[in-house]
Design an enzyme around this catalytic site. Structure first.
Site, PDB file in Angstrom:
ATOM      1  N   ILE A   1      45.657  33.408  36.787  1.00 23.58           N
ATOM      2  CA  ILE A   1      45.844  34.299  37.930  1.00 23.58           C
ATOM      3  C   ILE A   1      44.591  35.183  37.957  1.00 23.58           C
ATOM      4  O   ILE A   1      44.175  35.718  36.934  1.00 23.58           O
ATOM      5  CB  ILE A   1      47.143  35.127  37.783  1.00 23.58           C
ATOM      6  N   SER A   2      43.947  35.311  39.120  1.00 26.48           N
ATOM      7  CA  SER A   2      42.675  36.027  39.218  1.00 26.48           C
ATOM      8  C   SER A   2      42.845  37.501  38.844  1.00 26.48           C
ATOM      9  O   SER A   2      43.917  38.083  39.005  1.00 26.48           O
ATOM     10  CB  SER A   2      42.114  35.925  40.632  1.00 26.48           C
ATOM     11  N   GLN A   3      41.748  38.089  38.391  1.00 27.21           N
ATOM     12  CA  GLN A   3      41.694  39.528  38.094  1.00 27.21           C
ATOM     13  C   GLN A   3      42.085  40.320  39.355  1.00 27.21           C
ATOM     14  O   GLN A   3      41.659  39.972  40.462  1.00 27.21           O
ATOM     15  CB  GLN A   3      40.249  39.830  37.695  1.00 27.21           C
ATOM     16  N   PRO A   4      42.872  41.394  39.215  1.00 33.06           N
ATOM     17  CA  PRO A   4      43.326  42.140  40.403  1.00 33.06           C
ATOM     18  C   PRO A   4      42.177  42.589  41.317  1.00 33.06           C
ATOM     19  O   PRO A   4      42.279  42.473  42.545  1.00 33.06           O
ATOM     20  CB  PRO A   4      44.044  43.356  39.806  1.00 33.06           C
TER      21      PRO A   4
ATOM     22  N   ARG B   1      52.688  42.353  40.732  1.00 33.92           N
ATOM     23  CA  ARG B   1      51.958  41.310  40.010  1.00 33.92           C
ATOM     24  C   ARG B   1      52.736  40.755  38.809  1.00 33.92           C
ATOM     25  O   ARG B   1      52.624  39.575  38.488  1.00 33.92           O
ATOM     26  CB  ARG B   1      50.603  41.884  39.573  1.00 33.92           C
TER      27      ARG B   1
END
Ligand code: SAH
Length: 211
Positions: free
Chosen positions: A61-64, A35
């Site tokens: 960037i979206s949360q994992p 990431r």
């Protein structure tokens, strides 16, 4: 230099497994995609934290966990073809590319798509096609798709996306107005009718109309 391998392993265990994502292929993909290589240098130390991060131009960037959960909800099989709306920095694209045969990804903002292309090349993802455009149109040339997902929230399920979904296919997307939306999975049954499941509240950036 932080130990990114260790941070990534901790991310998978504490943020993703702990919240109930158990699909082994998804967990492996979350371990394999680095990431920190998808954010700018100043944000790399925070890349494995439990939150979205800015990627420029007002986007994130979206949360994992959200990336892993949506990937699991799609029930991607090895030979599947996936359409993604909202390439962003390409992180989710890279995860999907580990799970599917090919990923087609559309991004509205040219500069983000160009950066994503660099990130994905560096990450070694070769089964990916990127395009700049409006995701509300889908990408009819490569339809039907066994899986479709959006990383931005439309107010309603876009008709072009359900039309481009294969029989038996899954469309996973946040649906609703600005603020909070319902994570939604639409499955196309054998007779072409749609089954809709609402899976919980989430907060995404809005899906914008192209020019
Ligand atoms: N999964 C991405 C998240 C990006 S945020 C990542 O991992 O980085 C959502 C993205 O959707 C933004 O990049 C935004 O520009 C894009 N977007 C918004 N509306 C869109 C539309 N109509 N078509 C395509 N992309 C859109």
């Amino acid at each position: 230099m932080p130990d990114f391998d260790k941070l990534c392993e901790r991310m998978v265990n504490r943020q993703i497994v702990a919240r109930g994502v158990h699909d082994p292929r998804v967990l492996q993909a979350m371990r394999d995609v680095r990431r920190h290589e998808f954010v700018d240098a100043a944000r790399q130390p925070f890349a494995y934290e439990d939150r979205p991060l800015p990627i420029g131009l007002g986007q994130t960037i979206s949360q994992p966990y959200i990336v892993a959960w949506m990937s699991e909800l799609l029930r991607i099989k090895v030979g599947d073809s996936v359409l993604e709306i909202g390439t962003g920095c390409g992180y989710q694209t890279a995860v999907l590319a580990k799970l599917a045969s090919h990923v087609y990804s559309i991004e509205l903002i040219d500069a983000l798509s160009q950066q994503a292309a660099l990130n994905l090349t560096r990450a070694g993802a070769t089964n990916v096609s990127l395009r700049v455009g409006d995701g509300f149109d889908g990408w009819p040339e490569h339809a039907p798709y066994q899986c479709i997902m959006t990383a931005a929230a439309p107010a309603e399920v876009p008709g072009n996306l359900t039309r481009q979904l294969d029989v038996g296919g899954r469309l996973v997307l946040p649906v609703g107005e600005r603020g909070y939306q319902q994570m939604t999975r639409v499955t196309k049954r054998e007779d072409g009718s749609l089954q809709t499941e609402q899976l919980g509240l989430v907060a995404f950036v809005p899906m914008l109309r192209g020019g």
